[in-house]
Design a protein around this motif. Structure first.
Motif, PDB file in Angstrom:
ATOM      1  N   LEU A  58       0.832  -1.201   0.000  1.00  0.00           N
ATOM      2  CA  LEU A  58       0.000   0.000   0.000  1.00  0.00           C
ATOM      3  C   LEU A  58       0.866   1.250   0.000  1.00  0.00           C
ATOM      4  O   LEU A  58       0.540   2.253  -0.634  1.00  0.00           O
ATOM      5  N   PHE A  59       1.976   1.181   0.717  1.00  0.00           N
ATOM      6  CA  PHE A  59       2.880   2.320   0.741  1.00  0.00           C
ATOM      7  C   PHE A  59       3.464   2.556  -0.645  1.00  0.00           C
ATOM      8  O   PHE A  59       3.537   3.696  -1.122  1.00  0.00           O
ATOM      9  N   SER A  60       3.837   1.464  -1.310  1.00  0.00           N
ATOM     10  CA  SER A  60       4.396   1.617  -2.650  1.00  0.00           C
ATOM     11  C   SER A  60       3.353   2.153  -3.618  1.00  0.00           C
ATOM     12  O   SER A  60       3.677   2.925  -4.521  1.00  0.00           O
ATOM     13  N   ALA A  61       2.104   1.741  -3.407  1.00  0.00           N
ATOM     14  CA  ALA A  61       1.043   2.269  -4.259  1.00  0.00           C
ATOM     15  C   ALA A  61       0.925   3.778  -4.066  1.00  0.00           C
ATOM     16  O   ALA A  61       0.765   4.535  -5.030  1.00  0.00           O
ATOM     17  N   TYR A  62       1.038   4.221  -2.812  1.00  0.00           N
ATOM     18  CA  TYR A  62       0.999   5.656  -2.529  1.00  0.00           C
ATOM     19  C   TYR A  62       2.159   6.373  -3.230  1.00  0.00           C
ATOM     20  O   TYR A  62       1.984   7.426  -3.846  1.00  0.00           O
ATOM     21  N   LEU A  63       3.338   5.744  -3.151  1.00  0.00           N
ATOM     22  CA  LEU A  63       4.497   6.374  -3.810  1.00  0.00           C
ATOM     23  C   LEU A  63       4.321   6.406  -5.329  1.00  0.00           C
ATOM     24  O   LEU A  63       4.717   7.374  -5.979  1.00  0.00           O
ATOM     25  N   ASP A  64       3.704   5.338  -5.887  1.00  0.00           N
ATOM     26  CA  ASP A  64       3.432   5.357  -7.328  1.00  0.00           C
ATOM     27  C   ASP A  64       2.505   6.516  -7.679  1.00  0.00           C
ATOM     28  O   ASP A  64       2.647   7.164  -8.708  1.00  0.00           O
ATOM     29  N   LYS A  65       1.562   6.748  -6.809  1.00  0.00           N
ATOM     30  CA  LYS A  65       0.624   7.853  -7.028  1.00  0.00           C
ATOM     31  C   LYS A  65       1.373   9.196  -6.990  1.00  0.00           C
ATOM     32  O   LYS A  65       1.129  10.076  -7.824  1.00  0.00           O
ATOM     33  N   VAL A  66       2.292   9.326  -6.029  1.00  0.00           N
ATOM     34  CA  VAL A  66       3.090  10.559  -5.955  1.00  0.00           C
ATOM     35  C   VAL A  66       3.937  10.708  -7.215  1.00  0.00           C
ATOM     36  O   VAL A  66       4.017  11.790  -7.811  1.00  0.00           O
ATOM     37  N   LYS A  67       4.554   9.585  -7.644  1.00  0.00           N
ATOM     38  CA  LYS A  67       5.381   9.643  -8.853  1.00  0.00           C
ATOM     39  C   LYS A  67       4.548  10.076 -10.055  1.00  0.00           C
ATOM     40  O   LYS A  67       4.958  10.921 -10.852  1.00  0.00           O
ATOM     41  N   GLU A  68       3.377   9.468 -10.159  1.00  0.00           N
ATOM     42  CA  GLU A  68       2.507   9.776 -11.291  1.00  0.00           C
ATOM     43  C   GLU A  68       2.183  11.266 -11.305  1.00  0.00           C
ATOM     44  O   GLU A  68       2.214  11.932 -12.338  1.00  0.00           O
ATOM     45  N   ARG A  69       1.952  11.811 -10.115  1.00  0.00           N
ATOM     46  CA  ARG A  69       1.589  13.208  -9.994  1.00  0.00           C
ATOM     47  C   ARG A  69       2.787  14.122 -10.303  1.00  0.00           C
ATOM     48  O   ARG A  69       2.612  15.234 -10.836  1.00  0.00           O
ATOM     49  N   LEU A  70       4.006  13.659  -9.972  1.00  0.00           N
ATOM     50  CA  LEU A  70       5.197  14.478 -10.203  1.00  0.00           C
ATOM     51  C   LEU A  70       5.880  14.150 -11.527  1.00  0.00           C
ATOM     52  O   LEU A  70       6.976  14.648 -11.785  1.00  0.00           O
ATOM     53  N   ASP A  71       5.233  13.307 -12.355  1.00  0.00           N
ATOM     54  CA  ASP A  71       5.827  12.894 -13.641  1.00  0.00           C
ATOM     55  C   ASP A  71       7.153  12.152 -13.472  1.00  0.00           C
ATOM     56  O   ASP A  71       8.038  12.237 -14.336  1.00  0.00           O
ATOM     57  N   ILE A  72       7.324  11.449 -12.352  1.00  0.00           N
ATOM     58  CA  ILE A  72       8.520  10.623 -12.172  1.00  0.00           C
ATOM     59  C   ILE A  72       8.180   9.235 -12.728  1.00  0.00           C
ATOM     60  O   ILE A  72       7.138   8.674 -12.383  1.00  0.00           O
ATOM     61  N   PRO A  73       9.029   8.678 -13.599  1.00  0.00           N
ATOM     62  CA  PRO A  73       8.722   7.346 -14.133  1.00  0.00           C
ATOM     63  C   PRO A  73       8.498   6.345 -12.993  1.00  0.00           C
ATOM     64  O   PRO A  73       9.201   6.387 -11.983  1.00  0.00           O
ATOM     65  N   LEU A  74       7.513   5.458 -13.173  1.00  0.00           N
ATOM     66  CA  LEU A  74       7.183   4.505 -12.117  1.00  0.00           C
ATOM     67  C   LEU A  74       8.337   3.560 -11.821  1.00  0.00           C
ATOM     68  O   LEU A  74       8.376   2.943 -10.762  1.00  0.00           O
ATOM     69  N   THR A  75       9.265   3.436 -12.777  1.00  0.00           N
ATOM     70  CA  THR A  75      10.388   2.524 -12.554  1.00  0.00           C
ATOM     71  C   THR A  75      11.504   3.156 -11.723  1.00  0.00           C
ATOM     72  O   THR A  75      12.450   2.481 -11.363  1.00  0.00           O
ATOM     73  N   GLU A  76      11.407   4.476 -11.444  1.00  0.00           N
ATOM     74  CA  GLU A  76      12.424   5.126 -10.605  1.00  0.00           C
ATOM     75  C   GLU A  76      12.092   4.905  -9.132  1.00  0.00           C
ATOM     76  O   GLU A  76      10.921   4.908  -8.745  1.00  0.00           O
ATOM     77  N   GLU A  77      13.132   4.744  -8.327  1.00  0.00           N
ATOM     78  CA  GLU A  77      12.905   4.669  -6.891  1.00  0.00           C
ATOM     79  C   GLU A  77      12.775   6.073  -6.324  1.00  0.00           C
ATOM     80  O   GLU A  77      13.536   6.968  -6.653  1.00  0.00           O
ATOM     81  N   LEU A  78      11.792   6.239  -5.447  1.00  0.00           N
ATOM     82  CA  LEU A  78      11.560   7.541  -4.824  1.00  0.00           C
ATOM     83  C   LEU A  78      11.956   7.414  -3.360  1.00  0.00           C
ATOM     84  O   LEU A  78      11.250   6.791  -2.577  1.00  0.00           O
TER      85      LEU A  78
END
Lengths: 753, 753
Positions: free
Chosen positions: B517-537
């Protein structure tokens, strides 16, 4: 470096002040022969316990020192010079070989451990000499009794602070100037001192905490409940053990706790100062924490001296009031000292750090209020618990638990605000070449050191607690007049408040220091991996290593508390057995014709509690090592800093998570234990004071539910439950949290591939 | 996509199976008129409460839905297409406008909330219809009573699972195929469904949990202690409220809890599948969680059908045994389903994820053992508590606390091993173009889904609890023969165990799911910041934002528990007042000549507990939002990913810390509450069963300390204290932990500048 002379000056002044206080206490009348008789039993019991405890700790410490030597010498790579090259921090030649590093760390460990033990021993020596003198003074006047007990406590307070200041500065001096190591790496070499101090503190607090509460609970259960005799009744064989316990738990234990807090946080702050020193070339940044503490000692001496003056001006009223005035005076003078120290030592950036220090001093004051609100009968929380006692022990416990859980909110918010505030101020300092991150963390260090300026005062008030508690017991057992008992009772109530305050203070300092100690650990990792200290090293919470490390950290905090609380139960059972045996085998004891064998009960308590302290102690030391090693060898996470990838980082990452998240869990859980215990205790006292009023059958009239009612019995259950919470688990958790920092700081090389 | 047909097939099969079970239960004999009389009072009380509760929740949900629409529509930037460009994941054109995103999220929220409410309602309808039928069956035979109560419980279990599966897959289908959005972004659009489910679950569990324990504690205190009448005595006006409480707390509350667990974790797993889908082009990775759960439903149907067979083969003995056999069969068939699903859908990487799923199934079984060890009278922990009861309520509470704190160790270690193990296996999968980190997290998602395959079975066993508990009450109140009471008593003991198991299962699933669930949240943040989902945040724990966010998270967990526990106390006080009033105003009640006004007591409990659930509920929803907004506007930390620096990141960083560290705190604290409550409960039962033997005065002989002794009274205190711990605070914490995930997932745009 204009202010550096202050460090030895303040340190030796504190020692002289303590000696004068000790002389003043010891020259006073030691009381009636009956009082001296009881006091000497307590003295012998306390000293015998301490000797035995320190022998056990000494063996464990020597083994640990050898382990440190072998581990650091075996796995470290030695220490390189830290140099500034065109604004960038780099590593130069190796200046300390790895075996030398192991040896120095190991020696520092032994010195720290010995200094901690020494301060506990001397402080307790005076404290158990002050009790009968306080009892004697109480037969004459309240103000004399306050003076004697506070001065007795202050001996411990000033010695602990002085030994920490002189110890840290002395070993720093030896390791840098005398052994000729660069000042920038000396703070890394003395981390063993902090670990030694927390090592002793852990066992001192655990052993003392288990002893004091096992004796208390055991004496109460077998005396009040089974035999139906009052508290502190001389027929109870466990009663001397109970009085001994007050000293070894509250006095020696808390002294060791604050000794290691000050030492570890001081060393951590010096490590953080290294970055700024290397960039600016000003050694002031490294020695600043020592200077600030020196000002704190001077401020505290003035405040302490003023208390009798405040007490004399006050006619009647709460004895807490002059103590509070003294604390405000200390705080005010600390602000002045903070101003001078920052202005003289920190150049243009001074006011940013001045405000950081102010935040720290303010946090200390805030915790005085928060603790009093939640644990004093004057406000809602304690009254709510007293009220819930009307429907029995179950609702007393349920309501108490709800109150205790609630208290974590004010604590966490205050610590959070102080951390964010001092970090933001520090990061604005704008020292050329120093990243905002580094100066921000240094800001939290200044806040921590600012808060600790008043440590000697707080510790004096804390030791005041067991002295007055003992004086009450001596008064009771020696058959002194009723009026003296009234005076010692009123002092005892104040002692309960000051003991609670000290715990709040210790939690707050642990919370504020979390950040600086963690950053010191990261600096150590950077140093080991040749990462410039000015680079940020991300500890990514979304990696499985950090997350599971954190899960283990919070679990450690819970499991450790379980062992500590359980130890009280098993030790109390041994005491109960012994008192029962004595009652059974000598019917003269109950009749009052023969005297119980107090010594045997003291002895059994000592042996049982020392055995019981080993398991939680080893868990605390062993688990960080185990987690670090397991992750080091089982996983191989990578960390990228400044374009360079560092493989095999799982070990130190997992330890990072454990340290940081375990600290959060420890602070919150300790707050719960300390405050719920204090609130239960005072809810009982509230009922005993006849303050619980309920509508009676007669409309419009109120009925008082006082001593002996079912509500009171329910409140006694809560008080008993709270005993191991607030005096064993809670205080041991403060130490655990700091031990996590110092052990990881010292053993960092072990977790790095 | 060969297996996709399984999703509707299994979903509808589960609904049909539930209908058949319901038909089978309802066609049975509803018992004597007296039984039906009591049952109808329970039915009316439960349904009235549920209606009122759902009205309150509906109002709160509509307000929240509007807020979601305005917030997401106002602050989001819409959703862009996710495309794979030469092995790199990038963002394409905007395909959903921000107001459209707000509307879709808001609708998903409403649908999720409604589905959760519906499953709670239907399940409880059957459950409160099954109780008198179980009571009636108990007058005939044990095996018939087991069959009726288990089938009644299974209606709820299967409906909840089916509604979650059909709900998630249905809304996914509508949002992707029917509305024409790309499959890769549809999982992000349906997150509202999970939030809706957790929103309803939070209030359902809080309201139900407060109701059930306030009625229980209130009825006991005023009946057993004040009036001196037995449990479930018809003269006690609160006794029907107590029986109603079993249903609304354990049945409706836990149903909503598991509904949201399954839904939120399913959606989170689909979001994680998006990365692998985008890289590989195989939609299987997104729908895999749905297929796996379908296999789980089929396995559970087989296992459930086999229980009566196991029960018939067994002659005498523990009724828990056939239930355990059934669970092992479900696990075995789940392994087969897992094999097929991974083999068919996952290509060459299948066996890595097969083992991840195995870890999940194994974790479920491990928790069955852990929970039984710590809460059943057959092992050391419960016996230790029973033994400590000999010295009174204080030692019972102290020892219980030590045991409860200890239980967190096995829980944390098991979760830690499962997380590390499944992450490592997943990261070895080596799917081309997918970073090891992404497939590792997907591995933890597969473990979570593997564990949840048996959810319907666990939930059926859980609902079995309140049905048999109710059957016992009905038997008592309707004056049925002693033999029937014996049968319902033995079923009730099994029900206590199954209820404890479900809580352990819920905690374990929360722990396993934390990562996904945490990773899903981070994916959502990435999506919002235009960071590729394959990058580690990186979520850097050494920043003040993440650390203080985490401190607030753990504090939230403690404060929330405080409010929940306190709510039980205040609500119980209202009930006690009402029962006292009825006793006072109508002396015929005590004499047994007139019937108390059960309805009024039910009504007062309902109103008070619904009022009491609002404060903790709003705290849970409001605090993450408050922390996120305060940090967003007060601080401006930077985060660097792949060379790009993202300024003003404090808001979402603080929320990350709060979410992750709050989850750790919540899991550990919930484990403590659940297990200590269960252990206290069974220590009391252990004493009542006459198992506590102590050496008597007569050497060599043992004396039994049973019902009515002081030891039993002490154990009753522990049991009462444990009630709000295990049935209000603990279960509400599971929901809180998941709500933190879903609320941050939905409101992520709010915390991003």
């Amino acid at each position: 470096m204009e202010l550096i002379w202050l460090i030895p000056a303040a340190g030796f002044a504190a020692v002289l002040f303590a000696l004068w206080l000790a002389w003043d206490v010891l020259r006073r009348d030691a009381g009636t022969p009956e009082m001296q008789d009881v006091a000497s039993m307590i003295f012998e019991g306390a000293m015998a316990f301490l000797r035995r405890q320190y022998s056990t700790i000494a063996i464990l410490a020597v083994v640990t020192a050898i382990a440190i030597f072998l581990i650091v010498g075996g796995v470290s790579e030695g220490v390189k010079e830290i140099i500034s090259d065109k604004g960038e921090i780099k590593y130069g030649d190796k200046v300390v070989s790895r075996w030398e590093e192991g040896l120095l760390t190991s020696i520092a460990f032994i010195v720290g451990a010995a200094a901690s033990a020494l301060s506990g021993y001397i402080g307790m020596y005076i404290s158990v000499r002050s009790n009968s003198r306080t009892a004697s003074a109480a037969t004459r006047s309240l103000s004399e009794a306050i003076t004697v007990s506070l001065r007795g406590g202050a001996v411990s307070g000033f010695l602990v602070v002085a030994l920490s200041l002189l110890g840290v500065s002395g070993i720093f001096l030896v390791y840098s100037e005398i052994l000729g190591n660069p000042e920038s790496i000396a703070p890394f070499l003395i981390v063993g001192f902090g670990f030694g101090a927390s090592f002793v503190a852990l066992f001192a607090q655990l052993g003392g905490g288990i002893y004091t509460k096992a004796a208390d609970v055991g004496a109460d259960l077998v005396g009040k409940i089974e035999a139906g005799i009052p508290e502190d009744d001389p027929r109870n064989a466990a009663v001397v053990a109970d009085l001994v316990g007050d000293n070894v738990g509250d006095c020696a234990g808390r002294g060791a706790d604050l000794f290691e807090s000050m030492s570890a946080e001081n060393i951590g702050a010096m490590i953080l100062g290294v970055v700024i020193y290397t960039v600016t070339g000003n050694l002031e940044w490294v020695v600043f924490p020592l200077v600030l503490r020196s000002f704190g000692i001077l401020a505290t001496m003035a405040g302490m001296t003023a208390v009798p003056f405040f007490a004399r001006r006050q006619t009647g009223g709460d004895p807490m009031t002059p103590l509070n005035y003294g604390y405000y005076l200390v705080s005010l003078l600390s602000v002045a000292g903070l101003f001078v120290a920052t202005k003289v030592m920190m150049g243009d950036a001074w006011y940013w750090f001045f405000f950081c220090g102010l935040i720290g001093i303010g946090t200390g004051i805030a915790f005085v209020y928060i603790t009093q609100y939640y644990t004093s009968g004057a406000w809602r929380p304690v009254r709510e618990i007293a009220d819930a006692s009307r429907t029995g022990p179950a609702t007393n416990i349920i309501t108490g638990t709800a109150v205790g859980l609630e208290t974590t909110a004010a604590t966490a918010i205050t610590i959070g605000l102080a951390l964010v505030g001092s970090f933001m101020l520090g990061s604005e300092a704008g020292i050329e070449g120093v990243p905002a991150f580094s100066s921000g963390v240094f800001g939290t260090a200044v806040a921590t050191m600012g808060m600790l300026m008043s440590a000697a005062y707080i510790l004096s008030m804390d030791t005041f607690g067991p002295i007055t508690d003992n004086a009450g017991g001596i008064t009771e057992m020696s058959g002194a007049p009723e009026s003296a008992r009234h005076i010692t009772d009123s002092l005892d109530a104040v002692g309960n408040t000051t003991k609670a305050l000290t715990k709040g203070y210790a939690v707050a300092s642990a919370g504020l220091a979390a950040f600086l100690l963690f950053s010191a650990y990261l600096d150590k990792v950077k140093e080991r991996l040749d990462i410039p200290l000015t680079e940020e090293l991300p500890i990514d919470l979304s990696t499985v290593d950090v997350f599971v490390g954190g899960l283990m950290g919070v679990m450690l905090v819970f499991l450790f508390s379980s062992l500590a609380i359980r130890a009280v139960g098993t030790t109390a059972a041994k005491i109960i057995e012994e008192v029962r045996r004595q009652f059974r085998e000598d019917p003269g004891i109950m009749a009052g014709t023969s005297r119980p064998d107090y010594g045997r009960a003291v002895d059994i308590t000592a042996r049982a509690s020392l055995r019981a302290m080993v398991a939680p102690g080893l868990l605390a030391v062993g688990m960080p090592v185990a987690v670090g090693l397991i992750f080091r060898f089982a996983r191989d996470a990578e960390v990228t800093v400044g374009g360079v990838t560092y493989p095999d980082s799982s070990g130190w990452l997992a330890v990072s998570g454990m340290l940081m998240i375990g600290t959060i869990g420890g602070i919150i859980l300790a707050t719960f234990f300390n405050n719920v215990g204090g609130a239960w205790d005072n809810a009982k006292k509230y009922i005993e004071a006849g303050m619980l009023q309920v509508p009676s059958g007669d409309p419009g009239k109120m009925e008082t539910l006082g001593k002996g009612t079912d509500a009171h019995k329910a409140a006694v259950v809560g008080d008993t439950v709270g005993d191991p919470y607030k005096d064993t688990a809670g205080p041991s958790l403060h130490v655990l949290v700091k031990l996590l920092s110092t052990i990881t700081l010292v053993l960092a090389p072990l977790f790095i591939s």
